[in-house]
Design an enzyme around this catalytic site. Sequence first.
Site, PDB file in Angstrom:
ATOM      1  N   LYS A 100     -12.740  -1.794   6.882  1.00 11.49           N
ATOM      2  CA  LYS A 100     -12.037  -2.794   7.700  1.00 11.49           C
ATOM      3  C   LYS A 100     -12.486  -2.669   9.152  1.00 11.49           C
ATOM      4  CE  LYS A 100      -8.774  -2.068   4.167  1.00 11.49           C
ATOM      5  NZ  LYS A 100      -8.785  -3.327   3.471  1.00 11.49           N
ATOM      6  N   TRP A 140       0.815  -1.217   0.000  1.00 14.52           N
ATOM      7  CA  TRP A 140       0.000   0.000   0.000  1.00 14.52           C
ATOM      8  C   TRP A 140       0.843   1.260   0.000  1.00 14.52           C
ATOM      9  CZ3 TRP A 140      -4.350  -0.671  -2.115  1.00 14.52           C
ATOM     10  CH2 TRP A 140      -4.980  -1.920  -2.004  1.00 14.52           C
ATOM     11  N   ASP A 178      -1.616   6.454   6.346  1.00 17.35           N
ATOM     12  CA  ASP A 178      -2.695   5.596   5.865  1.00 17.35           C
ATOM     13  C   ASP A 178      -3.023   4.599   6.975  1.00 17.35           C
ATOM     14  OD1 ASP A 178      -4.333   3.735   4.691  1.00 17.35           O
ATOM     15  OD2 ASP A 178      -3.056   3.366   2.943  1.00 17.35           O
TER      16      ASP A 178
HETATM   17  N1  PMP Z   1      -4.412   1.381   2.016  1.00 18.16           N
HETATM   18  C1  PMP Z   1      -4.500   0.259   2.750  1.00 18.16           C
HETATM   19  C2  PMP Z   1      -3.594   0.072   3.922  1.00 18.16           C
HETATM   20  C3  PMP Z   1      -5.429  -0.723   2.385  1.00 18.16           C
HETATM   21  O1  PMP Z   1      -5.515  -1.853   3.087  1.00 18.16           O
HETATM   22  C4  PMP Z   1      -6.271  -0.515   1.273  1.00 18.16           C
HETATM   23  C5  PMP Z   1      -7.329  -1.498   0.851  1.00 18.16           C
HETATM   24  N2  PMP Z   1      -7.157  -2.788   1.174  1.00 18.16           N
HETATM   25  C6  PMP Z   1      -6.123   0.669   0.556  1.00 18.16           C
HETATM   26  C7  PMP Z   1      -5.197   1.604   0.968  1.00 18.16           C
HETATM   27  C8  PMP Z   1      -6.987   0.969  -0.642  1.00 18.16           C
HETATM   28  O2  PMP Z   1      -8.257   1.220  -0.178  1.00 18.16           O
HETATM   29  P1  PMP Z   1      -9.507   1.464  -1.149  1.00 18.16           P
HETATM   30  O3  PMP Z   1      -9.815   0.161  -1.794  1.00 18.16           O
HETATM   31  O4  PMP Z   1     -10.556   1.944  -0.195  1.00 18.16           O
HETATM   32  O5  PMP Z   1      -9.118   2.493  -2.132  1.00 18.16           O
END
Ligand code: PMP
Length: 361
Positions: A196, A103, A172
């Site tokens: 989550k 991420w 994040d």
């Molecule tokens: N950052 C993290 C730490 C994530 O776990 C995720 C999704 N699993 C995201 C960003 C992306 O999130 P989204 O699908 O809501 O764009």
Amino acid sequence: MSHRVFNFSAGPATLPEPVLRQAQAELLDWRGMGASVAEISHRSTPFIDIAAQAEADLRQLLAIPDDYAVLFLQGGATQQQALIPLNFAAPGQAADYLVTGHWGQTAIRQAQPYVDARIVASGQAGGFRDVPPRAGWQLSPDAAYLHVTANETIHGVELRERIRADVPVVADFSSSIASEPIDIRDYDVIYAGAQKNLGPSGITVLIARRELLARTGQPRADIFNYASHAARDSMLNTPPTFNWYLLGLCLRWMLDEGGVEAFGARNAARAARLYAAIDGSGGFYRNEVKPAVRSRMNVPFFLHDVALDAEFLRQAGERDLMGLKGHKVVGGMRASLYNALPDAAVDALISFMRDFQQRHG
Ligand code: PMP
């Protein structure tokens, strides 16, 4: 009685059963209105009350100080990864990124069109099994901000030490928000997709020091401007009203359960139990993340023989253990242990893992 499995999905993830039951009971007729929350105007007083209550509850849950704005946005965490440079960096300015997993890499990819995204340090060469040591970080004094990923949902790496930098820290927190008490003031911007620990997908929370919202940033439409969203209480356009309502129910549930203190203790204890089971399996199961930075929320693990993976998942399914398949980037298994997952689910998983090893070890 509805049939409910133990759901270890990484997100969208399991929701608290009392929340689902309340939403079900209120679905057709919300508080005597004769209409569902999904069917009323976001400009109506009842919905504005839901939104205001959700903000108040989030502020209470996370102890958010008044000099931080709270936004409820669409577009997921990924969209924020693009909006963050647009709002907080001047065109062509440098921005620092600490990369501790998938991420963190995504955040850079989304930011690259708008900033000179610099990698401060990356755990990639070591397979994202550790956070690169602080002494080796190449921080830029002229960076607009430092971006970090509090918890890497796929690689199972969590920052366990406070990040200190001379520039604003943007974090994040998608997969670890509200999982334990934190000091909001340790960060300047926190963002998290709700799907989550906070509720359903389709709504994203962003918490930002108000003074940062005054940054000029880059030319952008109003809809991409955090300050505009803040000025209009996150109702610049039609918000995801039903998701907001569900998120509000989840926040209430977390407060009723004892808040982040209670979840922090519970989450640490049960993650420790699962890691101990993995480490104590004599190599049948393994997790290679350095213990000091192992995620409490997402526990990736591998069977000693990948040929057993499909059978493991099949038998887990027979025991109502769902959502254990690892992300395709790393393979193997992953158990996500978010706040709404009951302790009994973790115990059932550990017991199943022992039985499976006995049969196939
Ligand atoms: N950052 C993290 C730490 C994530 O776990 C995720 C999704 N699993 C995201 C960003 C992306 O999130 P989204 O699908 O809501 O764009």
